[in-house]
Enzyme design. Sequence first.
Site, mmCIF file in Angstrom:
data_model
loop_
_atom_site.group_PDB
_atom_site.id
_atom_site.type_symbol
_atom_site.label_atom_id
_atom_site.label_comp_id
_atom_site.label_asym_id
_atom_site.label_seq_id
_atom_site.Cartn_x
_atom_site.Cartn_y
_atom_site.Cartn_z
ATOM 1 N N ASP A 142 0.815 -1.220 0.000
ATOM 2 C CA ASP A 142 0.000 0.000 0.000
ATOM 3 C C ASP A 142 0.846 1.267 0.000
ATOM 4 O OD1 ASP A 142 -2.425 -1.412 0.055
ATOM 5 O OD2 ASP A 142 -2.332 -1.621 2.225
ATOM 6 N N ARG A 188 -6.801 0.863 0.630
ATOM 7 C CA ARG A 188 -7.914 1.113 1.547
ATOM 8 C C ARG A 188 -8.202 2.608 1.688
ATOM 9 N NH1 ARG A 188 -9.469 -2.493 5.115
ATOM 10 N NH2 ARG A 188 -7.465 -3.557 4.952
#
Length: 404
Positions: A142, A188
């Site tokens: 991420d 996310r």
Amino acid sequence: MNIAVAQSGGPTCAINASLVGVFRESLKEPAIDAIFGSVNGVEGIIQDHLIDLKTMIRTNEDMELLRQTPSTVLGSCRYKLPDFHEDSSVYEKIAAVLKRRKIGAFFYIGGNDSMDTVQKLSTYFKEIDLDVKVIGIPKTIDNDLCITDHTPGFGSAAKYVATTMQEIIRDSSVYSIPSVTIVEIMGRHAGWLTASSAVLHAYGEPAPHLVYVPETHFSAERFLHDVEQEMAKHKAVIVAVSEGVSVPEGVQSGLVDNFGHKYLSGIGKYLEQLVRDTFGCKVRSVELNVMQRCSSHLSSKTDIDEAEQIGAAGVQTALHGETGRVMIFRRIHNKPYTITMEPADASQIANREKFLPREFLTPAGNNISDEAMAYFLPLIQGELDLVMRGGIPVHFTIQESVLK
């Protein structure tokens, strides 16, 4: 002294390379005796489930094979330590195991939540006057750890995403009828990985034509307007979207993990139906899902090399007496690409997130700027000379019976 190393969180292409970095550097140090691997992250310490890595990784060939093997060879976990002021029982178990095993340094390879463990353990050990150094080695596809320029695992995942996007573009361009393809990519709260799909622009590829990340406000109306504009210019429109982009209530499951993070998926299918209902054209959504994490056949050599280097740097940081620290990259130059490695305080990284900067987005917020290319491109460079057998990459594994 003895040391222990563990892996935590989601798997990547580079996390085993960091393990090799810790292992290889420790072999060079006369002060280090046994090198223990903790099975399934910090849970292995709690349960005293440690294995002697010297009996598992025996040769330079083993280290090279492990370096290019994806996922977490020691297993992983998503275990959240409680506040030790409220419940110290698990900390007491950990301390007892470390004392019994004569472990003087613990290296935890992981992401945001793993650095929470690094901070909590180092603080607790200081409070009880236990001389065990705790060092965090960064890892996450991420790329959302604060302070560090980037994280091991991200470059390989970005390379896979961009390469797969290019192949989707080729696939979508063969028909004469108009089409829209929506590619859902992990991310996310931060859109680093989705944004990396746009490195294709640096090589003259106009797609992805639209890119949506969680850092910008998303509206269905604006999305449809953007798609309509792109359909007027391109026969096959390609859209990249982060899984964390806001969608109407009920599209996602609402389930959460041990750290309170939502399990995400559904934005791609939602947008697919929206496009179908509005334009009636050929449309499909593609969810890359877990393939982004362990695609070692497309790993970045830069990523793997740096992952090993930062693991080794973590060992030296512990030997210099530091604790509660996380190793980070600082970028000195883009051309030539130059980085340094140094420790930062875990409290500055744990439970925090680094977001895509606004200047990496176009003014409309629906694509990635040219300015971002200088950041992304160095991270995806180089290919490993993979060990192959029968046309398939060979992976280093530890017998399942040892891990049980």
